[in-house]
Design a protein around this motif. Structure first.
Motif, PDB file in Angstrom:
ATOM      1  N   PHE A 288       0.853  -1.195   0.000  1.00 39.22           N
ATOM      2  CA  PHE A 288       0.000   0.000   0.000  1.00 39.22           C
ATOM      3  C   PHE A 288       0.892   1.250   0.000  1.00 39.22           C
ATOM      4  O   PHE A 288       1.008   1.943   1.014  1.00 39.22           O
ATOM      5  CB  PHE A 288      -0.912   0.002   1.232  1.00 39.22           C
ATOM      6  CG  PHE A 288      -1.786  -1.217   1.339  1.00 39.22           C
ATOM      7  CD1 PHE A 288      -2.938  -1.340   0.563  1.00 39.22           C
ATOM      8  CD2 PHE A 288      -1.458  -2.250   2.206  1.00 39.22           C
ATOM      9  CE1 PHE A 288      -3.745  -2.475   0.659  1.00 39.22           C
ATOM     10  CE2 PHE A 288      -2.259  -3.380   2.308  1.00 39.22           C
ATOM     11  CZ  PHE A 288      -3.405  -3.496   1.527  1.00 39.22           C
ATOM     12  N   PRO A 289       1.544   1.562  -1.143  1.00 36.16           N
ATOM     13  CA  PRO A 289       2.559   2.625  -1.158  1.00 36.16           C
ATOM     14  C   PRO A 289       2.023   4.034  -0.884  1.00 36.16           C
ATOM     15  O   PRO A 289       2.805   4.931  -0.549  1.00 36.16           O
ATOM     16  CB  PRO A 289       3.166   2.517  -2.567  1.00 36.16           C
ATOM     17  CG  PRO A 289       2.210   1.707  -3.364  1.00 36.16           C
ATOM     18  CD  PRO A 289       1.437   0.855  -2.420  1.00 36.16           C
TER      19      PRO A 289
ATOM     20  N   LEU B  35      -6.599  12.325   5.192  1.00 35.68           N
ATOM     21  CA  LEU B  35      -6.710  11.119   4.350  1.00 35.68           C
ATOM     22  C   LEU B  35      -8.165  10.899   3.930  1.00 35.68           C
ATOM     23  O   LEU B  35      -9.092  11.299   4.640  1.00 35.68           O
ATOM     24  CB  LEU B  35      -6.249   9.878   5.129  1.00 35.68           C
ATOM     25  CG  LEU B  35      -4.789   9.779   5.560  1.00 35.68           C
ATOM     26  CD1 LEU B  35      -4.565   8.492   6.358  1.00 35.68           C
ATOM     27  CD2 LEU B  35      -3.847   9.840   4.373  1.00 35.68           C
ATOM     28  N   SER B  36      -8.347  10.220   2.817  1.00 36.47           N
ATOM     29  CA  SER B  36      -9.707   9.842   2.403  1.00 36.47           C
ATOM     30  C   SER B  36     -10.211   8.738   3.334  1.00 36.47           C
ATOM     31  O   SER B  36      -9.422   8.112   4.064  1.00 36.47           O
ATOM     32  CB  SER B  36      -9.684   9.326   0.959  1.00 36.47           C
ATOM     33  OG  SER B  36      -9.055   8.055   0.928  1.00 36.47           O
ATOM     34  N   GLY B  37     -11.522   8.473   3.272  1.00 32.49           N
ATOM     35  CA  GLY B  37     -12.099   7.416   4.101  1.00 32.49           C
ATOM     36  C   GLY B  37     -11.428   6.066   3.846  1.00 32.49           C
ATOM     37  O   GLY B  37     -11.105   5.332   4.779  1.00 32.49           O
ATOM     38  N   GLY B  38     -11.205   5.766   2.575  1.00 27.27           N
ATOM     39  CA  GLY B  38     -10.577   4.490   2.206  1.00 27.27           C
ATOM     40  C   GLY B  38      -9.143   4.417   2.708  1.00 27.27           C
ATOM     41  O   GLY B  38      -8.691   3.366   3.187  1.00 27.27           O
TER      42      GLY B  38
ATOM     43  N   GLN C 100     -11.009   0.980  -2.556  1.00 24.61           N
ATOM     44  CA  GLN C 100     -11.229   0.591  -3.956  1.00 24.61           C
ATOM     45  C   GLN C 100     -10.831  -0.862  -4.208  1.00 24.61           C
ATOM     46  O   GLN C 100     -10.001  -1.421  -3.486  1.00 24.61           O
ATOM     47  CB  GLN C 100     -10.525   1.555  -4.902  1.00 24.61           C
ATOM     48  CG  GLN C 100      -9.068   1.764  -4.624  1.00 24.61           C
ATOM     49  CD  GLN C 100      -8.552   3.023  -5.280  1.00 24.61           C
ATOM     50  OE1 GLN C 100      -9.248   4.020  -5.364  1.00 24.61           O
ATOM     51  NE2 GLN C 100      -7.317   2.957  -5.752  1.00 24.61           N
ATOM     52  N   PRO C 101     -11.450  -1.479  -5.264  1.00 23.51           N
ATOM     53  CA  PRO C 101     -11.291  -2.918  -5.489  1.00 23.51           C
ATOM     54  C   PRO C 101      -9.846  -3.424  -5.511  1.00 23.51           C
ATOM     55  O   PRO C 101      -9.557  -4.478  -4.952  1.00 23.51           O
ATOM     56  CB  PRO C 101     -11.972  -3.142  -6.841  1.00 23.51           C
ATOM     57  CG  PRO C 101     -12.969  -2.041  -6.937  1.00 23.51           C
ATOM     58  CD  PRO C 101     -12.389  -0.867  -6.209  1.00 23.51           C
ATOM     59  N   GLU C 102      -8.930  -2.676  -6.148  1.00 21.44           N
ATOM     60  CA  GLU C 102      -7.555  -3.214  -6.217  1.00 21.44           C
ATOM     61  C   GLU C 102      -6.912  -3.284  -4.839  1.00 21.44           C
ATOM     62  O   GLU C 102      -6.137  -4.186  -4.540  1.00 21.44           O
ATOM     63  CB  GLU C 102      -6.669  -2.456  -7.207  1.00 21.44           C
ATOM     64  CG  GLU C 102      -6.501  -0.978  -6.949  1.00 21.44           C
ATOM     65  CD  GLU C 102      -7.511  -0.133  -7.723  1.00 21.44           C
ATOM     66  OE1 GLU C 102      -8.683  -0.558  -7.857  1.00 21.44           O
ATOM     67  OE2 GLU C 102      -7.144   0.963  -8.164  1.00 21.44           O
ATOM     68  N   ASN C 103      -7.284  -2.338  -3.969  1.00 21.62           N
ATOM     69  CA  ASN C 103      -6.746  -2.395  -2.602  1.00 21.62           C
ATOM     70  C   ASN C 103      -7.458  -3.460  -1.760  1.00 21.62           C
ATOM     71  O   ASN C 103      -6.862  -4.023  -0.845  1.00 21.62           O
ATOM     72  CB  ASN C 103      -6.830  -1.022  -1.939  1.00 21.62           C
ATOM     73  CG  ASN C 103      -5.719  -0.111  -2.433  1.00 21.62           C
ATOM     74  OD1 ASN C 103      -4.627  -0.574  -2.755  1.00 21.62           O
ATOM     75  ND2 ASN C 103      -5.989   1.182  -2.511  1.00 21.62           N
TER      76      ASN C 103
END
Ligand SMILES: Nc1ncnc2c1ncn2[C@@H]1O[C@H](COP(=O)(O)OP(=O)(O)OP(=O)(O)O)[C@@H](O)[C@H]1O
Length: 232
Positions: free
Chosen positions: A121-122, A135-138, A166-169
């Motif tokens: 998670f860079p 930071l965003s919620g995600g 998001q899906p990739e994370n």
């Protein structure tokens, strides 16, 4: 001889004051496995997590962790015994930096333990000096997820880890969970996202009105069975 479960929840009942939310719920989880609890909004999933982690005391029933009855043990006692917890909300201190949020519970303030997770998670290491409130919620969810995963706990309890992610994370979260399972850690995951459930669950439980109305062991047909019962 069958190994004792990592976590055993027996006939657990509890809620808020006089209001009973979780009713007579029993579930068990072995080492190296993930048990996902799903269900519609408001059915009592987070309340279950609070009862298991000690942020809420049950009215009756038992919570046994590593063979020890911790039903009425305080939350910090359970954490010390090796029960990690990333709650659904209030997970991040907005006025502290991302780095401070990740290290405030460690005297050495070292970020070394996050090496593997930072590679996955860079965006997190890119924002170490930034106030976490920006930071965003995600991103906050990822911060909270990484903090729980990086701890050396035998059990990790995650409440809706993918909300706003998001899906990739989400796929990377699943990868991190599966690696930790391979290392023998257990997971109790409250989750409505069936992609994550499908990717990590060894068993799943479906809750409705505070009760467990369906359990599924193994991965075969897991997603289809849950989707059918959730009507999604
Ligand atoms: N602190 C509280 N005091 C009183 N009632 C509460 C409290 N927290 C939650 N509840 C109630 O308990 C019920 C179950 O809530 P809970 O958050 O456990 O459900 P959930 O399945 O996790 O829902 P969601 O998926 O929306 O997070 C709801 O009716 C909620 O209003």
């Amino acid at each position: 001889m069958k190994a004792a479960p990592l976590l055993s929840i027996d006939n657990l009942t509890g809620g808020y004051g006089e209001i009973v939310i979780v009713t007579d719920l029993s579930l068990a989880l072995s080492q190296g496995q993930a048990l996902c609890v799903t269900g519609r909004n408001g059915v009592g999933k987070s309340t279950l997590a609070r009862l298991v982690t000690g942020s809420l005391m049950p009215a009756s029933g038992q919570v046994v962790f590593l063979g020890e009855d911790l039903t009425f043990a305080p939350a910090h006692g359970r954490a010390r015994q090796g029960m990690g917890y990333a709650p659904q909300e209030g997970v991040v201190f907005d006025t502290l930096s991302v780095a401070e949020n990740l290290t405030l519970h460690h005297r050495d303030r070292s970020l070394e333990r996050y090496k593997e997770l930072f590679a996955m998670f860079p965006r997190l290491p890119d924002r170490l000096g930034q106030r976490a409130g920006t930071l965003s919620g995600g991103e906050k969810k990822i911060l909270s997820f990484c903090r729980a995963l990086a701890e050396d706990t035998k059990l990790v309890i995650l409440d809706e880890p993918t909300e706003g992610v998001q899906p990739e994370n989400i796929a990377l979260m699943a990868e991190a969970i599966n690696r930790a399972k391979d290392a023998g850690r257990g997971f109790l995951i409250i989750e409505q996202n069936l992609s994550l459930v499908e990717a990590v669950a060894d068993q799943a439980a479906l809750m409705d009105h505070g009760e467990c109305i369906y359990t599924h062991s193994g991965t075969i047909n897991l997603r289809a069975e849950l989707a059918e019962r959730l009507k999604i």
